[in-house]
Design a protein around this motif. Structure first.
Motif, PDB file in Angstrom:
ATOM      1  N   ILE A 165      -6.849 -40.294   0.082  1.00 19.83           N
ATOM      2  CA  ILE A 165      -5.735 -39.664   0.811  1.00 19.83           C
ATOM      3  C   ILE A 165      -5.595 -38.190   0.406  1.00 19.83           C
ATOM      4  O   ILE A 165      -5.508 -37.294   1.257  1.00 19.83           O
ATOM      5  N   ASN A 166      -5.576 -37.922  -0.896  1.00 15.88           N
ATOM      6  CA  ASN A 166      -5.395 -36.547  -1.388  1.00 15.88           C
ATOM      7  C   ASN A 166      -6.529 -35.634  -0.938  1.00 15.88           C
ATOM      8  O   ASN A 166      -6.309 -34.496  -0.513  1.00 15.88           O
ATOM      9  N   THR A 167      -7.775 -36.143  -1.056  1.00 17.37           N
ATOM     10  CA  THR A 167      -8.933 -35.313  -0.721  1.00 17.37           C
ATOM     11  C   THR A 167      -8.985 -35.008   0.773  1.00 17.37           C
ATOM     12  O   THR A 167      -9.200 -33.859   1.179  1.00 17.37           O
ATOM     13  N   HIS A 168      -8.755 -36.008   1.606  1.00 19.03           N
ATOM     14  CA  HIS A 168      -8.830 -35.789   3.055  1.00 19.03           C
ATOM     15  C   HIS A 168      -7.656 -34.959   3.568  1.00 19.03           C
ATOM     16  O   HIS A 168      -7.800 -34.204   4.540  1.00 19.03           O
ATOM     17  N   LYS A 169      -6.526 -35.059   2.891  1.00 21.19           N
ATOM     18  CA  LYS A 169      -5.366 -34.206   3.251  1.00 21.19           C
ATOM     19  C   LYS A 169      -5.720 -32.741   3.003  1.00 21.19           C
ATOM     20  O   LYS A 169      -5.465 -31.876   3.848  1.00 21.19           O
ATOM     21  N   THR A 170      -6.319 -32.454   1.866  1.00 18.43           N
ATOM     22  CA  THR A 170      -6.756 -31.097   1.541  1.00 18.43           C
ATOM     23  C   THR A 170      -7.778 -30.608   2.562  1.00 18.43           C
ATOM     24  O   THR A 170      -7.733 -29.458   3.028  1.00 18.43           O
ATOM     25  N   LEU A 171      -8.710 -31.479   2.927  1.00 19.33           N
ATOM     26  CA  LEU A 171      -9.761 -31.112   3.877  1.00 19.33           C
ATOM     27  C   LEU A 171      -9.156 -30.760   5.234  1.00 19.33           C
ATOM     28  O   LEU A 171      -9.546 -29.758   5.853  1.00 19.33           O
ATOM     29  N   GLN A 172      -8.187 -31.518   5.693  1.00 18.11           N
ATOM     30  CA  GLN A 172      -7.548 -31.252   6.987  1.00 18.11           C
ATOM     31  C   GLN A 172      -6.783 -29.925   6.970  1.00 18.11           C
ATOM     32  O   GLN A 172      -6.766 -29.191   7.960  1.00 18.11           O
TER      33      GLN A 172
END
Length: 290
Positions: A280-287
């Motif tokens: 969740i944290n990594t993909h939020k940053t990516l978005q």
């Protein structure tokens, strides 16, 4: 598609001044090829030699199974006599590894085989640690709890090392309240459909041969894969950057204890929550970046 990795610079030899100026101050990794030819260990240390001097010692073994909430911090998965372990390494591929094996404590005579090189940093002389692995065994991608400067001396065979600095954390699927990434990521051959953020991470790679030393700057993530059976010794110097020193103190005294308490209270639910949170944290940053 492969990870975005550049070759770690290699030098034959290096002066203290050049090391400090070109690698320590900018916090960049380097492989020094001809650093320990004057050590007795350079000619003596092999798996057979370790079997001779430490064959009767019982050693802790670790494999690549996922973290279990019932296991304590760095709790071994199995034990074996060193003589049996060396025979296993030479006979067949195995996932079993030894890590953080303190040679001063376990086999004091090995101290006579090496010196503490002067790189301009004060090395911690009570903590020379050995690491062993079988063909194709590997460590999880992790960084050390104390964010130390690490000098990693390799013996016998060949070992691949992949490094990332702390600036890459947001792309690596870092597990909260821990020092590792998702354990189901294969950094040797990553699945970018499953782990798309890895495409954005910029790192370093090298293959270490017998007698070579890799300098890993403070807090660098590292993934080690044994191409052949072999072993390495790490010498470390305390983090000098105040921010990293602060993180080290937090990790040792707060983060580790908090994580252990939560494991006891919530059990496997805590581990599962952390693993999900990493995605969740990594993909939020990516978005946010796209």
């Amino acid at each position: 598609m492969k990870l975005n990795l550049q070759d770690i610079p290699r030098v034959k030899t290096i002066s203290k001044a050049d090391f400090i100026k070109n690698y320590f101050k900018p916090q960049k990794p380097v492989v020094i090829e001809n650093c320990i030819e004057d050590w007795p260990a350079y000619k003596k240390w092999s798996l057979d030699y370790m079997k001779t001097v430490a064959g009767d010692k019982t050693v802790p073994l670790y494999d690549d199974r996922p973290v279990d909430y019932k296991e304590g911090f760095n709790e071994a998965h199995a034990t074996m006599k060193m003589s049996e372990y060396v025979d296993l390494l030479k006979r067949e591929p195995t996932k079993f590894r030894i890590f953080l094996w303190n040679i001063l404590k376990e086999v004091p005579q090995l101290q006579k085989d090496f010196k503490y090189p002067d790189f301009g940093l004060r090395l911690m002389k009570g903590l020379p640690m050995l690491f062993f692995g079988g063909k194709e065994s590997h460590t999880f991608m992790h960084y050390d709890i104390d964010l130390a400067n690490i000098f990693h001396f390799h013996f016998e065979g060949k070992k691949q090392c992949i490094l990332f600095d702390q600036k890459q954390n947001k792309y690596l699927y870092k597990i909260p309240h821990s020092l590792i990434t998702r354990e189901d990521i294969d950094f040797h051959n990553p699945d970018f459909e499953k782990w798309p953020a890895l495409k954005h991470a910029k790192g370093w790679i090298c293959n270490l041969n017998h007698g070579e030393v890799l300098y890993m700057p403070e807090g660098y993530w590292h993934y080690m894969r044994y191409i052949t059976p072999g072993f390495s010794m790490s010498l470390r110097a305390i983090a000098r950057n105040p921010k990293n020193l602060g993180k080290a103190i937090y990790n040792v005294f707060l983060m580790r204890n908090y994580d252990n308490i939560m494991r006891r209270i919530r059990g496997q639910k805590w581990i599962d929550w952390k693993n999900q949170k990493a995605i969740i944290n990594t993909h939020k940053t990516l978005q946010q970046e796209v």
